[in-house]
Design an enzyme around this catalytic site. Structure first.
Site, PDB file in Angstrom:
ATOM      1  CB  THR A  16       2.952  -4.755  -0.139  1.00 40.59           C
ATOM      2  OG1 THR A  16       1.692  -4.091  -0.131  1.00 40.59           O
ATOM      3  CG2 THR A  16       3.819  -4.166  -1.235  1.00 40.59           C
TER       4      THR A  16
ATOM      5  CB  SER B 272      -2.706  -6.790   6.179  1.00 38.58           C
ATOM      6  OG  SER B 272      -2.371  -5.426   6.130  1.00 38.58           O
TER       7      SER B 272
ATOM      8  CB  THR C 171       2.541  -1.874   5.848  1.00 40.34           C
ATOM      9  OG1 THR C 171       1.874  -1.429   4.660  1.00 40.34           O
ATOM     10  CG2 THR C 171       3.930  -2.356   5.512  1.00 40.34           C
ATOM     11  CG  ASP C 172      -2.777  -1.363   4.240  1.00 37.51           C
ATOM     12  OD1 ASP C 172      -1.912  -0.470   4.176  1.00 37.51           O
ATOM     13  OD2 ASP C 172      -3.440  -1.734   3.245  1.00 37.51           O
TER      14      ASP C 172
END
Ligand code: ASP
Length: 334
Positions: free
Chosen positions: A16, A62, A95-96
């Site tokens: 992101t 990710s 972040t995932d």
């Protein structure tokens, strides 16, 4: 003669922080991994006493990270750390699965220099994007004279790789570290540190050298009301054969009796099994007398009245990486 400003290398992978939304103010319906690292760095103020080099290693969301991505990233991080002039490395990442990549790099490299994962919750063209400040913080941390180990920073908080988790799906401070809490804070480039830097015995790049298509299959199953173990039986029946199973149990790693029976069948069939918890914090504390054959070596079956081997403090996704690395070391393949 004045010593040169520290050199930090940014390895960009997407996420992101490099995302773009079609409409300003759309903080959920954007596309991750769109903007190149040169453009992201050009948007930062030039005030820091720092030399920065950048390399675009990948450009992905990710959630789609895979073994090949991990292998390539680990190799590029190691190559940059090996340069004497490099003070530290920043990895921009979604972040995932940031907690997974961070843990893999921690176990494989356990670097004596800082490797700082940096991310954002809002796309690069958001009305108030969080990426630029997070990236500035990561650069400052990677250039910090004492910093070492695999770290992550977001919304001013600094974390060690072990125990790291994405704890919120939308808040700007989405990362957390369970009971361990953050390692510190970074404010205007100044670090306040409350906990030791992460340390581990590095496994080395050889641990992830095998062709990614050959890496053993390790899956995560969830214990819940009505869990019947059918998913475990299906995994045992379906090629490529599963080599390891992490169960995200209830509470202190307890498992529905029908799912546990299926996991014991898997263990008896030579599948490595680890018990973690679906709870947000606490991990699994073993009872006295727990512990059976862990399934990584030959055989793998344990006594039926003992608890399945636990993953301790590790979250289910970090336990999966630990087991994956153990199985790779034991020569298990797909
Ligand atoms: N889906 C994005 C990713 O992980 C989410 C993010 O970066 O926050 O790449």
């Amino acid at each position: 003669m004045q010593s040169p400003d520290p050199l930090v290398v940014v390895l960009a992978t997407g996420g992101t922080i490099a995302g773009l939304a079609d409409k300003a103010g759309d903080n959920t319906g954007y596309r991750a991994g769109q903007v190149g690292i040169a453009e992201l760095l050009a948007a930062l103020p030039a005030s820091m006493r720092l030399r920065v080099e950048a390399e675009q290693v990948a450009q992905i969301d990710s959630k789609d990270a895979d073994f090949a991505f991990w292998q390539r990233l680990a190799q590029r991080v190691a190559a940059q750390l090996a340069r004497a002039e490099v003070r530290g490395v920043v990895v921009t990442h979604g972040t995932d699965t940031l907690e997974e990549t961070a843990y893999l790099l921690h176990r494989v490299l356990a670097p004596a220099k800082p490797v700082v994962l940096s991310a954002a919750m809002r796309p690069a063209n958001a009305l108030s994007a969080d990426g630029p400040q997070n990236l500035l913080d990561a650069l400052a941390l990677a250039a910090h004279a004492d910093a070492r180990g695999v770290l992550a920073t977001m919304a001013g908080r600094v974390f060690s790789a072990p125990g790291l988790r994405k704890a919120h799906s939308r808040r700007l401070d989405a990362l957390d570290a369970g009971d361990a809490g953050p390692l510190g804070r970074i404010d205007d480039g100044r670090l306040s540190r409350w906990r030791p830097w992460p340390e581990a015995e590095p496994l080395g790049l050889a641990a992830v050298a095998r062709a990614p298509a050959q890496w053993p299959r390790v899956e995560i199953v969830l214990s819940h009301a009505g869990a019947d173990g059918a998913v475990v039986d299906a995994l045992l029946a379906q090629p490529p054969r599963v080599a390891g199973l992490i169960v995200a149990g209830t509470g202190n790693g307890t498992i529905h009796q029908r799912l546990e029976a299926a996991l014991r069948r898997a263990l008896a069939a030579g599948v490595a099994v680890r018990r973690s918890t679906r709870c947000a914090g606490g991990g699994v504390v073993d009872g006295v007398g727990d512990g059976v054959g862990d399934g990584v070596g030959a055989g793998g079956a344990g006594a039926a009245d003992d608890a399945l081997p636990s993953a301790g403090e590790l979250t289910p996704v970090q336990a999966r990486i630990e087991l994956l690395l153990e199985l790779l070391a034991a020569g298990r393949t797909r």
